[in-house]
Design a protein around this motif. Structure first.
Motif, PDB file in Angstrom:
ATOM      1  N   ALA A  39       0.832  -1.211   0.000  1.00  0.00           N
ATOM      2  CA  ALA A  39       0.000   0.000   0.000  1.00  0.00           C
ATOM      3  C   ALA A  39       0.863   1.255   0.000  1.00  0.00           C
ATOM      4  N   ASN A  40       1.933   1.263   0.781  1.00  0.00           N
ATOM      5  CA  ASN A  40       2.821   2.432   0.809  1.00  0.00           C
ATOM      6  C   ASN A  40       3.543   2.612  -0.516  1.00  0.00           C
ATOM      7  N   ALA A  41       3.891   1.508  -1.166  1.00  0.00           N
ATOM      8  CA  ALA A  41       4.558   1.614  -2.467  1.00  0.00           C
ATOM      9  C   ALA A  41       3.607   2.149  -3.531  1.00  0.00           C
ATOM     10  N   CYS A  42       2.342   1.842  -3.423  1.00  0.00           N
ATOM     11  CA  CYS A  42       1.350   2.286  -4.412  1.00  0.00           C
ATOM     12  C   CYS A  42       0.770   3.660  -4.106  1.00  0.00           C
ATOM     13  N   ASP A  43       1.060   4.213  -2.943  1.00  0.00           N
ATOM     14  CA  ASP A  43       0.485   5.494  -2.533  1.00  0.00           C
ATOM     15  C   ASP A  43       1.291   6.638  -3.153  1.00  0.00           C
ATOM     16  N   ILE A  44       0.867   7.078  -4.308  1.00  0.00           N
ATOM     17  CA  ILE A  44       1.596   8.123  -5.028  1.00  0.00           C
ATOM     18  C   ILE A  44       1.189   9.508  -4.536  1.00  0.00           C
ATOM     19  N   ALA A  45      -0.066   9.705  -4.232  1.00  0.00           N
ATOM     20  CA  ALA A  45      -0.563  11.026  -3.862  1.00  0.00           C
ATOM     21  C   ALA A  45      -0.354  11.364  -2.391  1.00  0.00           C
ATOM     22  N   GLY A  46       0.131  10.423  -1.603  1.00  0.00           N
ATOM     23  CA  GLY A  46       0.359  10.690  -0.187  1.00  0.00           C
ATOM     24  C   GLY A  46      -0.898  10.639   0.657  1.00  0.00           C
ATOM     25  N   VAL A  47      -1.905   9.924   0.189  1.00  0.00           N
ATOM     26  CA  VAL A  47      -3.180   9.846   0.906  1.00  0.00           C
ATOM     27  C   VAL A  47      -3.020   9.092   2.218  1.00  0.00           C
ATOM     28  N   LEU A  48      -2.254   8.012   2.219  1.00  0.00           N
ATOM     29  CA  LEU A  48      -2.089   7.226   3.443  1.00  0.00           C
ATOM     30  C   LEU A  48      -1.392   8.018   4.537  1.00  0.00           C
ATOM     31  N   ALA A  49      -0.366   8.775   4.181  1.00  0.00           N
ATOM     32  CA  ALA A  49       0.329   9.585   5.178  1.00  0.00           C
ATOM     33  C   ALA A  49      -0.601  10.651   5.755  1.00  0.00           C
ATOM     34  N   GLU A  50      -1.442  11.216   4.908  1.00  0.00           N
ATOM     35  CA  GLU A  50      -2.392  12.223   5.382  1.00  0.00           C
ATOM     36  C   GLU A  50      -3.414  11.605   6.327  1.00  0.00           C
ATOM     37  N   ARG A  51      -3.893  10.417   6.007  1.00  0.00           N
ATOM     38  CA  ARG A  51      -4.868   9.753   6.876  1.00  0.00           C
ATOM     39  C   ARG A  51      -4.243   9.382   8.213  1.00  0.00           C
ATOM     40  N   ARG A  52      -2.980   8.946   8.192  1.00  0.00           N
ATOM     41  CA  ARG A  52      -2.306   8.617   9.447  1.00  0.00           C
ATOM     42  C   ARG A  52      -2.147   9.854  10.321  1.00  0.00           C
TER      43      ARG A  52
END
Length: 88
Positions: A39-52
């Motif tokens: 998931a982190n490798a596929c997260d190009i827009a930085g959505v996961l970091a923002e959600r965290r």
């Protein structure tokens, strides 16, 4: 004497519950590690970091509210729309 026995039993139960919870979290984290890496490798827009970051901020606000004596409502905790609060 009875209250001492009750206190010891309650402490034992609380410790056992905390142990089971901790072991469950560790096992879940270990099982989810490959999925998180993908998931982190596929997260190009930085959505996961923002959600965290949003989750960390929400958790800090919740703990601050608990320290101040405010409680969250039971309805809010079980609401199907609780994860959509950031849209308002």
């Amino acid at each position: 004497m009875q209250t001492l026995a009750v206190d010891i039993a309650a402490t034992f139960i609380d410790d056992a519950a905390a142990l089971v919870t901790g072991l469950g979290r560790a096992a879940l984290k270990r099982a989810m590690a490959p999925i998180d890496r993908i998931a982190n490798a596929c997260d190009i827009a930085g959505v996961l970091a923002e959600r965290r970051a949003t989750f960390r901020m929400w958790r800090a606000n919740r703990s601050r509210a608990r320290r101040e004596g405010r409680r969250s409502s039971l309805l809010g905790r079980f609401s199907p729309f609780r994860h959509l609060a950031h849209l308002t």
